[in-house]
Write a protein that holds these residues in place. Structure first.
Motif, PDB file in Angstrom:
ATOM      1  N   ASP A 151       5.621   2.067 -12.306  1.00  0.00           N
ATOM      2  CA  ASP A 151       4.742   1.876 -11.142  1.00  0.00           C
ATOM      3  C   ASP A 151       4.799   0.443 -10.614  1.00  0.00           C
ATOM      4  N   GLY A 152       3.904   0.125  -9.675  1.00  0.00           N
ATOM      5  CA  GLY A 152       3.890  -1.198  -9.048  1.00  0.00           C
ATOM      6  C   GLY A 152       2.608  -1.961  -9.349  1.00  0.00           C
ATOM      7  N   ALA A 153       2.311  -2.946  -8.504  1.00  0.00           N
ATOM      8  CA  ALA A 153       1.189  -3.857  -8.738  1.00  0.00           C
ATOM      9  C   ALA A 153      -0.167  -3.153  -8.698  1.00  0.00           C
ATOM     10  N   TRP A 154      -1.084  -3.647  -9.524  1.00  0.00           N
ATOM     11  CA  TRP A 154      -2.449  -3.117  -9.558  1.00  0.00           C
ATOM     12  C   TRP A 154      -3.479  -4.073  -8.956  1.00  0.00           C
ATOM     13  N   GLY A 155      -3.371  -5.369  -9.277  1.00  0.00           N
ATOM     14  CA  GLY A 155      -4.413  -6.318  -8.880  1.00  0.00           C
ATOM     15  C   GLY A 155      -4.642  -6.360  -7.378  1.00  0.00           C
ATOM     16  N   THR A 156      -3.530  -6.487  -6.634  1.00  0.00           N
ATOM     17  CA  THR A 156      -3.658  -6.569  -5.184  1.00  0.00           C
ATOM     18  C   THR A 156      -4.158  -5.246  -4.601  1.00  0.00           C
ATOM     19  N   PHE A 157      -3.793  -4.158  -5.248  1.00  0.00           N
ATOM     20  CA  PHE A 157      -4.211  -2.826  -4.791  1.00  0.00           C
ATOM     21  C   PHE A 157      -5.735  -2.674  -4.959  1.00  0.00           C
ATOM     22  N   ILE A 212      -5.190   4.746  -6.952  1.00  0.00           N
ATOM     23  CA  ILE A 212      -4.054   3.827  -7.106  1.00  0.00           C
ATOM     24  C   ILE A 212      -2.983   4.485  -7.969  1.00  0.00           C
ATOM     25  N   ALA A 213      -3.405   5.052  -9.086  1.00  0.00           N
ATOM     26  CA  ALA A 213      -2.452   5.727  -9.979  1.00  0.00           C
ATOM     27  C   ALA A 213      -1.729   6.838  -9.224  1.00  0.00           C
ATOM     28  N   ARG A 214      -2.480   7.626  -8.478  1.00  0.00           N
ATOM     29  CA  ARG A 214      -1.864   8.746  -7.746  1.00  0.00           C
ATOM     30  C   ARG A 214      -0.891   8.250  -6.682  1.00  0.00           C
ATOM     31  N   SER A 215      -1.219   7.124  -6.035  1.00  0.00           N
ATOM     32  CA  SER A 215      -0.328   6.575  -5.000  1.00  0.00           C
ATOM     33  C   SER A 215       1.053   6.293  -5.576  1.00  0.00           C
ATOM     34  N   TYR A 216       1.078   5.708  -6.775  1.00  0.00           N
ATOM     35  CA  TYR A 216       2.374   5.395  -7.391  1.00  0.00           C
ATOM     36  C   TYR A 216       3.095   6.655  -7.869  1.00  0.00           C
ATOM     37  N   LEU A 217       2.340   7.601  -8.390  1.00  0.00           N
ATOM     38  CA  LEU A 217       2.973   8.852  -8.844  1.00  0.00           C
ATOM     39  C   LEU A 217       3.543   9.609  -7.644  1.00  0.00           C
ATOM     40  N   CYS A 218       2.797   9.614  -6.541  1.00  0.00           N
ATOM     41  CA  CYS A 218       3.281  10.276  -5.315  1.00  0.00           C
ATOM     42  C   CYS A 218       4.533   9.577  -4.777  1.00  0.00           C
ATOM     43  N   ALA A 219       4.631   8.264  -5.013  1.00  0.00           N
ATOM     44  CA  ALA A 219       5.807   7.515  -4.549  1.00  0.00           C
ATOM     45  C   ALA A 219       7.030   7.797  -5.414  1.00  0.00           C
ATOM     46  N   GLY A 220       6.819   8.498  -6.531  1.00  0.00           N
ATOM     47  CA  GLY A 220       7.977   8.883  -7.350  1.00  0.00           C
ATOM     48  C   GLY A 220       8.044   8.247  -8.717  1.00  0.00           C
ATOM     49  N   ALA A 221       6.960   7.564  -9.148  1.00  0.00           N
ATOM     50  CA  ALA A 221       6.967   6.957 -10.484  1.00  0.00           C
ATOM     51  C   ALA A 221       6.947   8.046 -11.561  1.00  0.00           C
ATOM     52  N   ASP A 222       7.713   7.834 -12.618  1.00  0.00           N
ATOM     53  CA  ASP A 222       7.716   8.753 -13.762  1.00  0.00           C
ATOM     54  C   ASP A 222       6.612   8.414 -14.748  1.00  0.00           C
ATOM     55  N   PHE A 277       4.621 -12.495  -1.368  1.00  0.00           N
ATOM     56  CA  PHE A 277       5.853 -12.011  -2.001  1.00  0.00           C
ATOM     57  C   PHE A 277       6.731 -11.378  -0.924  1.00  0.00           C
ATOM     58  N   PRO A 278       7.921 -11.976  -0.706  1.00  0.00           N
ATOM     59  CA  PRO A 278       8.665 -11.675   0.525  1.00  0.00           C
ATOM     60  C   PRO A 278       9.527 -10.421   0.523  1.00  0.00           C
ATOM     61  N   ASP A 279       9.933  -9.910  -0.656  1.00  0.00           N
ATOM     62  CA  ASP A 279      10.949  -8.857  -0.640  1.00  0.00           C
ATOM     63  C   ASP A 279      10.417  -7.518  -0.122  1.00  0.00           C
ATOM     64  N   THR A 280      11.133  -6.959   0.834  1.00  0.00           N
ATOM     65  CA  THR A 280      10.787  -5.637   1.345  1.00  0.00           C
ATOM     66  C   THR A 280      11.194  -4.591   0.300  1.00  0.00           C
ATOM     67  N   PRO A 281      10.707  -3.362   0.446  1.00  0.00           N
ATOM     68  CA  PRO A 281      11.140  -2.294  -0.470  1.00  0.00           C
ATOM     69  C   PRO A 281      12.660  -2.174  -0.530  1.00  0.00           C
ATOM     70  N   THR A 339       4.287  -2.456  -3.846  1.00  0.00           N
ATOM     71  CA  THR A 339       3.395  -1.422  -3.321  1.00  0.00           C
ATOM     72  C   THR A 339       4.042  -0.053  -3.571  1.00  0.00           C
ATOM     73  N   PRO A 340       3.325   1.030  -3.268  1.00  0.00           N
ATOM     74  CA  PRO A 340       3.964   2.351  -3.383  1.00  0.00           C
ATOM     75  C   PRO A 340       5.256   2.455  -2.567  1.00  0.00           C
ATOM     76  N   ALA A 341       5.357   1.738  -1.441  1.00  0.00           N
ATOM     77  CA  ALA A 341       6.597   1.790  -0.651  1.00  0.00           C
ATOM     78  C   ALA A 341       7.770   1.177  -1.431  1.00  0.00           C
ATOM     79  N   HIS A 342       7.488   0.116  -2.203  1.00  0.00           N
ATOM     80  CA  HIS A 342       8.542  -0.473  -3.040  1.00  0.00           C
ATOM     81  C   HIS A 342       8.979   0.528  -4.123  1.00  0.00           C
ATOM     82  N   ILE A 343       8.003   1.195  -4.722  1.00  0.00           N
ATOM     83  CA  ILE A 343       8.332   2.154  -5.790  1.00  0.00           C
ATOM     84  C   ILE A 343       9.109   3.341  -5.212  1.00  0.00           C
ATOM     85  N   ALA A 344       8.753   3.766  -4.007  1.00  0.00           N
ATOM     86  CA  ALA A 344       9.487   4.872  -3.363  1.00  0.00           C
ATOM     87  C   ALA A 344      10.941   4.469  -3.112  1.00  0.00           C
ATOM     88  N   ALA A 345      11.161   3.212  -2.705  1.00  0.00           N
ATOM     89  CA  ALA A 345      12.537   2.746  -2.453  1.00  0.00           C
ATOM     90  C   ALA A 345      13.318   2.652  -3.764  1.00  0.00           C
TER      91      ALA A 345
END
Ligand SMILES: [Zn+2]
Length: 298
Positions: free
Chosen positions: A19-25, A51-61, A253-257, A282-288
């Motif tokens: 998954d991705g970041a939690w604090g900012t979320f 938050i957990a569901r957002s990352y799982l929906c983005a494709g996290a295992d 943090f500059p990097d796009t997904p 973010t979930p968009a980074h995890i989806a990428a």
């Protein structure tokens, strides 16, 4: 059929997405500066679940639990050291509910903030603090304990031992490195990736790796160094979305997904088999990252 372990899945050849970041979320959900993030497991469970569901929906295992600062040492800053069991059990239970039976819960355990080297605390005090936390995470339904953002070997070893002895969870441990002026990677305490890798495996970690501090590109170099000393151990990377740029006093943090995902093939070639995000992701980074990983496995 019971779900396979993370290690056996990786050893069968899979590359997994974390998954991705939690604090900012949590901040986006309304958490204010000075609030205890882990108390949200009790006071705002539906936001944490979201938050957990957002990352799982983005494709996290796999999904982390909201328990990074869940040791008694950290919760003491908020007067919550008496509620360690309750807070951590809730953290794992929410993640378990979000993950269901098919995805893994990797329960976050961060540093205590105490330095054994300074003699402020004893090993037994640190060990018992980790023991209390990991037992609660196990009761809440965690599949693995993810000991992360570590910089001192002695503290990490105590956390690994606590999880190995007092839970049935798989044990993941990741260190945070910075590149020094000589171009070497070292933790705040001066530990190199190869020394960390060997010590963590010797202490009983099932999965090792690195999180935070660096973007994907530098993680490739760190993974290569770890892989050289521990050829058979799965390596997990939670990378930041690049190196932060300070804009008007705020770390951005500059990097796009897409920029992050571009490095996935090199990271896997270097030896990583579980890839997710840390600060700025973010979930968009995890989806990428998911798409890049799926592209490799075709
Ligand atoms: Zn981070």
């Amino acid at each position: 059929m019971p779900k396979k372990s993370i290690v056996s899945t990786v050893q069968a050849g899979a590359v997994l997405v974390s998954d991705g970041a939690w604090g900012t979320f949590l901040q986006k959900k309304g958490m204010l500066p000075g609030e205890c993030p882990e108390l949200w497991n009790l006071d705002h469970p539906s936001d944490v679940m979201d938050i957990a569901r957002s990352y799982l929906c983005a494709g996290a295992d796999m999904i982390e639990s909201n328990s990074f600062g869940g040791t008694s040492f950290k919760l003491k800053h908020y007067g919550l050291e008496g509620r360690v069991a309750e807070i951590n059990e809730a953290a794992a239970r929410i993640a378990r509910q979000a993950a269901g039976p098919d995805q893994w819960v990797i329960a976050s355990v961060g540093p205590t903030g105490q330095m054994l080297a300074l003699g402020d605390v004893t090993e037994e005090e640190i060990a018992s603090s980790f023991r209390e936390q990991v037992m609660a995470l196990d009761r809440g339904g965690a599949d693995a304990v993810c000991i992360e953002t570590m910089s001192a070997l002695d503290e990490a070893v105590l956390a690994i031992q606590a999880a190995r002895v007092h839970t049935t969870c798989e044990v993941i441990c990741t260190f945070t490195f910075e590149k020094n002026i000589r171009g070497e990677y070292r933790t705040m305490m001066g530990v190199s990736p190869s020394d960390a890798a060997q010590a963590l495996v010797d202490a009983g970690a099932h999965v090792i790796g690195t999180n935070c501090g660096n973007g994907m590109e530098r993680m490739v170099e760190i993974v290569r160094e770890m892989r050289a000393v521990v050829p058979g151990t799965p390596i997990l990377v939670h990378a930041n979305a690049g190196l932060p740029k300070n804009i008007n006093g705020v770390d951005v943090f500059p990097d796009t997904p897409e920029e992050m995902a571009r490095h996935v093939p090199a990271l896997v070639a270097a030896g990583a088999s579980i890839i997710g995000g840390c600060c700025g992701t973010t979930p968009a980074h995890i989806a990428a990252i998911r798409r890049a990983v799926d592209g490799l496995q075709k």
